[in-house]
Motif scaffolding. Sequence first.
Motif, short mmCIF file in Angstrom:
data_model
loop_
_atom_site.label_atom_id
_atom_site.label_comp_id
_atom_site.label_asym_id
_atom_site.label_seq_id
_atom_site.Cartn_x
_atom_site.Cartn_y
_atom_site.Cartn_z
N ASP A 121 -2.83 1.73 11.25
CA ASP A 121 -2.16 2.05 9.99
C ASP A 121 -1.55 0.75 9.44
O ASP A 121 -0.60 0.22 10.01
N SER A 123 0.32 0.27 7.07
CA SER A 123 1.64 0.40 6.45
C SER A 123 2.77 0.35 7.48
O SER A 123 3.93 0.50 7.13
N SER A 150 -4.35 2.19 5.59
CA SER A 150 -2.92 2.31 5.27
C SER A 150 -2.59 3.74 4.85
O SER A 150 -3.19 4.27 3.91
N GLY A 152 1.00 4.85 4.63
CA GLY A 152 2.25 4.84 3.86
C GLY A 152 2.23 3.80 2.74
O GLY A 152 1.19 3.22 2.42
N ASP A 153 3.42 3.55 2.15
CA ASP A 153 3.53 2.65 0.99
C ASP A 153 3.69 1.19 1.39
O ASP A 153 3.37 0.29 0.61
N GLU A 154 4.24 0.92 2.59
CA GLU A 154 4.43 -0.47 3.01
C GLU A 154 3.08 -1.14 3.27
O GLU A 154 2.08 -0.46 3.56
N ASP A 155 3.06 -2.48 3.20
CA ASP A 155 1.80 -3.18 3.40
C ASP A 155 1.96 -4.33 4.39
O ASP A 155 2.58 -5.35 4.08
N TYR A 156 1.43 -4.13 5.59
CA TYR A 156 1.42 -5.18 6.61
C TYR A 156 -0.03 -5.61 6.87
O TYR A 156 -0.37 -6.06 7.96
#
Length: 479
Positions: A121, A123, A150, A152-156
């Motif tokens: 994932d 995010s 991804s 969720g909204d976060e981006d890693y």
Amino acid sequence: MSQAPVFAVVGHPNKGKSSIVATLSQNDAIAIALEPGTTRRSHAYPLQVDGQVLYTLVDTPGFQRPRRVLEWLEAHSVSASDRAATVAAFVTQHRGNPQFSDECELLAPLIEGAGIIYVVDGSVPYSPQHEAEMTILRWTGRPSLALINSIGDEDYGDTWQAALGQFFQVVRKFDAVRAPFEQHLSLLKAFGQLEPAWENPLETATGFLDRQRQQRRQHAATLIAQTLQQMMGYRHSRSLAEDLAASASSQNKDALASELRKNWYQHQRQREQQLRGDIQQLYQHGQLQRQEAELEWQSEHDLFSEDSRQLWGVNKGYLAGAGFGAGAIGGIGIDALTLGASFGTGALIGGIIGAAGSYFYGDRLPLPTLKIGPLRDGVKTASFGPVPDTQFGYVVLGRALNHWWHVSHRNHAGRAPLALGTTDSHWLEGLSKPDRNILHRALEKARKGKAADSSDQHKLGQVIIHAMKAYNDWELKSI
């Protein structure tokens, strides 16, 4: 075709593994839950086209104790050359041990020769747990690819890309719910790069899937054309005994009209629902739920509502233009019969008549009225339908294309109800003038109950194909 490749989809619990399997196997019956640990056993999902297995995806449980597994592997391995055998020994020794049941389930297909699709994932941040998982997978020695899905909204994504690149041969970002079909094919080709023996089977598989998509579009166009002609020409009738017909008061006639109108509406709505079901089955969306208002008279999204006419119908100018073109086509027949002696007058008159008739209905959606036929053999026939103009056909076609487009672009990992949207422009702007004329003429013939010959059906089917392209371009432009 060579033996179909098998891929085990592995990773941390609840990070989109089942979504990847559902999309790439075109199977919307695969359970996708928000709770971790839903998948406790491995399940194989072959993708078949025309009875031929193109590849198989294995959905697996997530890693539960990767660092303890890695500790065991490191304690029992002597050198790098025995790592794959050490992983196999771990599965053999711990099969039936509830502490490592998930790890044994997910590693077993790899020991049997499956390729690795590791899903993360993008995010959520990278952690030591993930590094232990990736190390274990590398020890199996199997061809491997990593997908950043991804949720969720976060981006890693960049951090993941750098870490995954050290462990896997290929790393891709892939949104299982939203990735377009072209990305599915691109991903399958990437699988083929993992192992030389898989290159030809997956090249063949992408060719199969590409042709299948074209065939589905052609089939969907035929279904829509047939439905359009049937709905345009539908008449609901009821026989009346002589005494009943003779004694029918205006009140009784109102009741009769109400009964026939209700049945006519019901049939049309059911026919539209049948088309939607057929399209969904065609694209293997057997579990799809639609988010739409119940089809009731004059509800917001009803087939017969003013809202539907404004959304999917056409204006007076369009109807007049298409009516002129369609009428002119018919008038050409008159010119042909006179061997040109009419000097094109037939086409001109036909065009004017067609334009005038169509213009009259441009700003409304007129519906049928009750008709009672003459007495024959002691019986009269009361009927309702067909529709008095072509506007209804444009509404049916617009709604059908809207539904087809969303179904054909929907991935099988999607679980949200299908929401059919609205717009402030019209897709018909992308259809050529000759196609518009053929379409309008086909609607007119169907409305008048004239049977369509094979040539007419072929032409309408081709126009629906062109309409699908115009609709697709129009939708993509508005995104």
